[in-house]
Design a protein around this motif. Structure first.
Motif, PDB file in Angstrom:
ATOM      1  N   ALA A 314      -3.304  -1.612   7.426  1.00  9.94           N
ATOM      2  CA  ALA A 314      -3.416  -1.564   8.872  1.00  9.94           C
ATOM      3  C   ALA A 314      -2.253  -0.765   9.421  1.00  9.94           C
ATOM      4  O   ALA A 314      -1.212  -0.579   8.753  1.00  9.94           O
ATOM      5  CB  ALA A 314      -3.424  -2.980   9.472  1.00  9.94           C
ATOM      6  N   VAL A 315      -2.414  -0.279  10.652  1.00  9.40           N
ATOM      7  CA  VAL A 315      -1.352   0.483  11.311  1.00  9.40           C
ATOM      8  C   VAL A 315      -0.131  -0.420  11.503  1.00  9.40           C
ATOM      9  O   VAL A 315      -0.254  -1.569  11.927  1.00  9.40           O
ATOM     10  CB  VAL A 315      -1.852   1.034  12.660  1.00  9.40           C
ATOM     11  N   GLY A 316       1.025   0.120  11.187  1.00 12.86           N
ATOM     12  CA  GLY A 316       2.271  -0.620  11.326  1.00 12.86           C
ATOM     13  C   GLY A 316       2.788  -1.238  10.042  1.00 12.86           C
ATOM     14  O   GLY A 316       3.937  -1.689  10.006  1.00 12.86           O
ATOM     15  N   ILE A 338      -4.523   5.846  10.620  1.00 11.26           N
ATOM     16  CA  ILE A 338      -5.537   5.836   9.564  1.00 11.26           C
ATOM     17  C   ILE A 338      -6.683   6.707  10.067  1.00 11.26           C
ATOM     18  O   ILE A 338      -7.370   6.347  11.025  1.00 11.26           O
ATOM     19  CB  ILE A 338      -6.031   4.416   9.253  1.00 11.26           C
ATOM     20  N   TYR A 339      -6.860   7.852   9.449  1.00 10.90           N
ATOM     21  CA  TYR A 339      -7.847   8.806   9.946  1.00 10.90           C
ATOM     22  C   TYR A 339      -9.262   8.222   9.810  1.00 10.90           C
ATOM     23  O   TYR A 339      -9.607   7.657   8.758  1.00 10.90           O
ATOM     24  CB  TYR A 339      -7.738  10.124   9.189  1.00 10.90           C
ATOM     25  N   PRO A 340     -10.083   8.356  10.833  1.00 11.63           N
ATOM     26  CA  PRO A 340     -11.409   7.704  10.845  1.00 11.63           C
ATOM     27  C   PRO A 340     -12.470   8.506  10.104  1.00 11.63           C
ATOM     28  O   PRO A 340     -13.539   8.803  10.652  1.00 11.63           O
ATOM     29  CB  PRO A 340     -11.710   7.623  12.345  1.00 11.63           C
ATOM     30  N   THR A 348     -11.988   8.685  -0.551  1.00 14.41           N
ATOM     31  CA  THR A 348     -10.669   8.280  -0.072  1.00 14.41           C
ATOM     32  C   THR A 348     -10.567   8.588   1.415  1.00 14.41           C
ATOM     33  O   THR A 348     -11.308   9.420   1.958  1.00 14.41           O
ATOM     34  CB  THR A 348      -9.535   9.021  -0.813  1.00 14.41           C
ATOM     35  N   ALA A 349      -9.639   7.929   2.087  1.00 12.05           N
ATOM     36  CA  ALA A 349      -9.369   8.156   3.500  1.00 12.05           C
ATOM     37  C   ALA A 349      -7.914   8.598   3.656  1.00 12.05           C
ATOM     38  O   ALA A 349      -7.023   8.112   2.942  1.00 12.05           O
ATOM     39  CB  ALA A 349      -9.629   6.893   4.321  1.00 12.05           C
ATOM     40  N   ARG A 350      -7.680   9.508   4.589  1.00 11.57           N
ATOM     41  CA  ARG A 350      -6.334  10.025   4.820  1.00 11.57           C
ATOM     42  C   ARG A 350      -5.543   9.053   5.699  1.00 11.57           C
ATOM     43  O   ARG A 350      -6.042   8.566   6.715  1.00 11.57           O
ATOM     44  CB  ARG A 350      -6.437  11.400   5.477  1.00 11.57           C
TER      45      ARG A 350
END
Length: 474
Positions: A314-316, A338-340, A348-350
């Motif tokens: 998660a962000v943070g 977190i790129y959507p 994978t996600a960037r």
């Protein structure tokens, strides 16, 4: 006799191949006389070591301790040895079957011996429980090193690892480009890769458009009728601003009331020169980039996180970054974005991680490895990873029920982390699970199941034979 000698040679070779697996007791002095009498009647094939070691001799000899080698005759008997007490069956209990003394999957409904002359071991009613519990003697538990630990609730820390690269913070990049046709009069001693400070001179530019706007502005501020030309003066100054004339240059003009022939351009920020296209004497058209400067005191780490791990981040969340250029050193950061979008090819996600870079050690396009520390929101039931017996299609643990009794139990597992694994079903808090030598107990359990199936098959064979005989009689 040649045949006997050939058999003796084969026996010696077989004994060497076994490597001393069979332990043979030495002959005590009280039996040496009968042994000598037996030797007088028969011709020994060879002589073996009295301690049972894999050593033989074709003629009589002594070992290092002065003991005579024992003769072996053509009936494979090494001479008379002390009589061993046979295992007496407990008459008060019912014998189910007899199992192989070496642990092989071989049973017999009646007493018998194995090829080495060892008696089959009786298995009594009650020793084989139907609940799958394995019972071990205290001696075997001690020799195997069996250890157990209670099942507890704990917070699982799972580290998500992902590779990536260092990239520039796009908010910290400045470009110096001309907005009108200009000529580069002079370039400072600045090259690509040079670190510059904000306000440091980079080049001097001559532009007819800038010179005309500067003269027009000075004429307004030098006029004695300033009140009537105030709005016009503000418009002239705005024209210089629109031509991107640096503010310090405009301030110097207002103070000196002199229009400069050339305008000095300075670095707009601290950073590194990424691009230098300015050359003395060149003509720069509107839009031409002459310098590109980037501040790398704060950089990004763009890492690719596997799709299966996206639910854990998660962000943070804090992140530890390790650059392959600096082994043993870590850089602390946090997830910023977190790129959507998920890459359909790599699944994978960037993820963007912001990193402080005070000593400017991290450079653009460096390879890095990210370790994102995640933790379950609440403590979960967990056992040590060593307690799990995983065959790929089956996961189980061994429950320590006390008094040397162990029960295999299937479990459903969850997340892994820090040497522990979450148990979602199959265990209760406080139960003890085996964490050491569990593979040996599992093998004992499998052997027990195999022996039981052999015994059941042996009991069914006489019944099937009787049924077949009755059919043939009819």
């Amino acid at each position: 006799m040649n045949t006997l000698r050939l058999l003796a040679t084969i026996a010696v070779g077989a004994g060497l191949g076994l490597g001393g697996l069979v332990s043979i007791q030495t002959t005590p002095p009280s039996f040496r006389a009968p042994l000598a009498a037996a030797a007088a009647d028969r011709m020994p094939l060879y002589y073996r070591d009295p301690s049972g070691a894999p050593a033989w001799s074709a003629t009589p000899r002594k070992d290092d301790r002065g003991r005579d080698y024992l003769p072996v005759y053509d009936d494979d008997q090494a001479g008379p040895e002390p009589a061993k007490p046979k295992q007496q069956a407990d008459s008060s209990r019912k014998i189910l079957y007899y199992r192989n003394p070496m642990g092989l999957p071989d049973t017999s409904p009646t007493p018998k011996k194995d090829p080495m002359g060892m008696d089959y071991v009786p298995v009594y009613d009650g020793d084989e429980a139907d609940d799958g519990v394995v019972k071990l003697s205290p001696g075997k538990i001690q020799r195997s090193g069996v250890k157990s630990t209670p099942v507890e609730r704990r917070t699982l820390h799972v580290a998500v690892k992902a590779p990536g690269t260092v990239q520039l913070d796009e908010r910290r990049i400045s470009v110096i480009a001309m907005r009108t046709e200009s000529f580069v009069q002079k370039v400072a001693d600045v090259t690509t890769g040079t670190r510059v400070r904000a306000g440091q001179p980079l080049m001097e530019i001559y532009s007819s458009a800038i010179a005309a706007a500067a003269a027009e502005y000075l004429s307004t501020i030098n006029s004695n009728i300033v009140g009537s030309n105030a709005a016009y003066g503000r418009g002239s100054r705005q024209r210089l601003t629109n031509l991107d004339v640096p503010e310090p240059v405009i301030a110097a003009m207002e103070k000196s009331h002199v229009a400069p022939v050339t305008v000095q351009w300075s670095a707009p920020r601290d950073g590194i020169v990424l691009e230098r296209n300015a050359i003395e004497g060149m003509r720069a058209n509107p839009g031409d980039v002459l310098f590109r400067i980037a501040d790398i005191s704060l950089v990004w780490a763009l890492v690719d996180v596997a799709e299966r791990d996206l639910g854990s981040i998660a962000v943070g969340q804090p992140v530890m970054i390790r650059a392959r250029s600096f082994p043993g050193r870590t850089f602390a950061g946090a997830i910023a974005v977190i790129y959507p979008q998920v890459n359909k090819d790599t699944r994978t996600a960037r993820v963007r991680i912001e990193l402080a870079n005070p000593d400017l050690a991290l450079l653009p396009d460096m390879y890095v490895d990210a370790e994102i520390e995640t933790a379950a929101p609440a403590p979960v039931l967990a056992v040590p990873a060593d307690a799990v017996l995983d065959t790929g299609s089956r996961q189980a643990v061994l429950i320590d029920k006390g008094d040397g009794r162990y029960e295999p139990r299937a479990v459903k597992l969850g997340r892994h982390g820090a040497g522990y694994v979450e148990v979602r079903d199959g265990l209760s808090e406080g139960e003890a699970v085996v964490t050491s030598a569990n593979f040996l107990i599992d093998a004992e359990s499998n052997l027990k199941a195999a022996l039981k199936s052999f015994a059941e098959a042996a009991e069914q064979q006489p019944a099937n034979a009787d049924h077949a005989g009755m059919g043939a009689h009819k």
